[in-house]
Design a protein around this motif. Structure first.
Motif, short mmCIF file in Angstrom:
data_model
loop_
_atom_site.label_atom_id
_atom_site.label_comp_id
_atom_site.label_asym_id
_atom_site.label_seq_id
_atom_site.Cartn_x
_atom_site.Cartn_y
_atom_site.Cartn_z
N ASP A 7 0.47 -1.12 0.02
CA ASP A 7 0.10 -0.20 -0.28
C ASP A 7 1.07 1.32 -0.21
N SER A 8 1.96 1.33 0.01
CA SER A 8 2.98 2.01 -0.04
C SER A 8 4.22 2.39 -1.42
N MET A 9 4.21 3.94 -1.39
CA MET A 9 5.27 4.14 -2.85
C MET A 9 5.87 5.07 -1.98
N ARG A 10 7.47 4.89 -2.56
CA ARG A 10 8.75 5.67 -1.92
C ARG A 10 8.83 6.66 -3.13
N VAL A 11 9.40 7.69 -1.90
CA VAL A 11 9.24 8.59 -2.45
C VAL A 11 10.65 9.61 -2.11
N THR A 12 10.94 9.88 -3.24
CA THR A 12 12.62 10.89 -3.20
C THR A 12 12.12 11.85 -3.50
N THR A 13 13.02 13.04 -2.21
CA THR A 13 12.99 14.94 -1.99
C THR A 13 13.94 14.48 -1.97
N THR A 14 14.45 16.22 -2.51
CA THR A 14 16.00 17.29 -2.17
C THR A 14 14.99 18.13 -1.30
N VAL A 34 11.00 12.44 11.22
CA VAL A 34 10.71 13.31 10.29
C VAL A 34 10.44 12.40 8.77
N ALA A 35 10.67 11.18 9.05
CA ALA A 35 9.11 10.65 7.78
C ALA A 35 7.56 10.76 8.23
N TRP A 36 7.19 10.44 9.36
CA TRP A 36 6.37 10.76 9.81
C TRP A 36 5.09 12.23 9.21
N LEU A 37 7.07 13.20 9.48
CA LEU A 37 6.13 14.43 9.68
C LEU A 37 6.37 14.96 8.27
N VAL A 38 6.29 14.32 7.15
CA VAL A 38 6.78 14.63 5.81
C VAL A 38 4.77 13.94 5.49
N ARG A 39 4.87 12.97 5.65
CA ARG A 39 3.64 11.86 5.49
C ARG A 39 2.61 13.03 6.00
N ARG A 40 2.17 13.50 6.89
CA ARG A 40 1.52 14.43 7.83
C ARG A 40 0.95 15.54 6.64
N ALA A 41 2.08 16.46 6.27
CA ALA A 41 2.49 17.47 5.67
C ALA A 41 1.83 17.11 4.21
N VAL A 42 2.65 16.24 3.98
CA VAL A 42 1.08 15.47 2.59
C VAL A 42 0.00 15.20 3.03
N ASP A 43 -0.49 14.07 3.62
CA ASP A 43 -1.96 14.33 3.57
C ASP A 43 -2.39 15.67 3.96
N ARG A 44 -1.57 16.84 4.81
CA ARG A 44 -2.77 17.88 4.51
C ARG A 44 -2.90 18.66 3.82
#
Length: 71
Positions: A7-14, A34-44
């Motif tokens: 159910d997941s996709m890996r995303v790479t960013t700089t 940090v990953a949790w913060l990024v996932r929450r920001a994407v959700d928002r």
């Protein structure tokens, strides 16, 4: 790990060094990754773009999706 791999996709960013440092500090202060913060920001961002409800970005909400960095 959080969600099942199917159910997941890996995303790479700089990020800039400053962005990464600030994310690490924020994560450490709130006992999350940090990953949790990024996932929450994407959700928002997705909620905002779709006109959906904006859930509070509340570290103390008891959100069951929030993994602790401990254990």
């Amino acid at each position: 790990m959080g969600k099942p791999a199917a159910d997941s996709m890996r995303v790479t960013t700089t990020l800039t060094r400053q962005q990464h440092a600030e994310l690490e500090q924020l994560a450490k202060r709130n006992d999350v990754t940090v990953a949790w913060l990024v996932r929450r920001a994407v959700d928002r961002l997705i909620e905002q773009a779709s006109g959906g409800p904006m859930l509070p970005f509340d570290f103390d909400s008891g959100d069951s999706q929030r993994p602790s960095k401990k254990g």
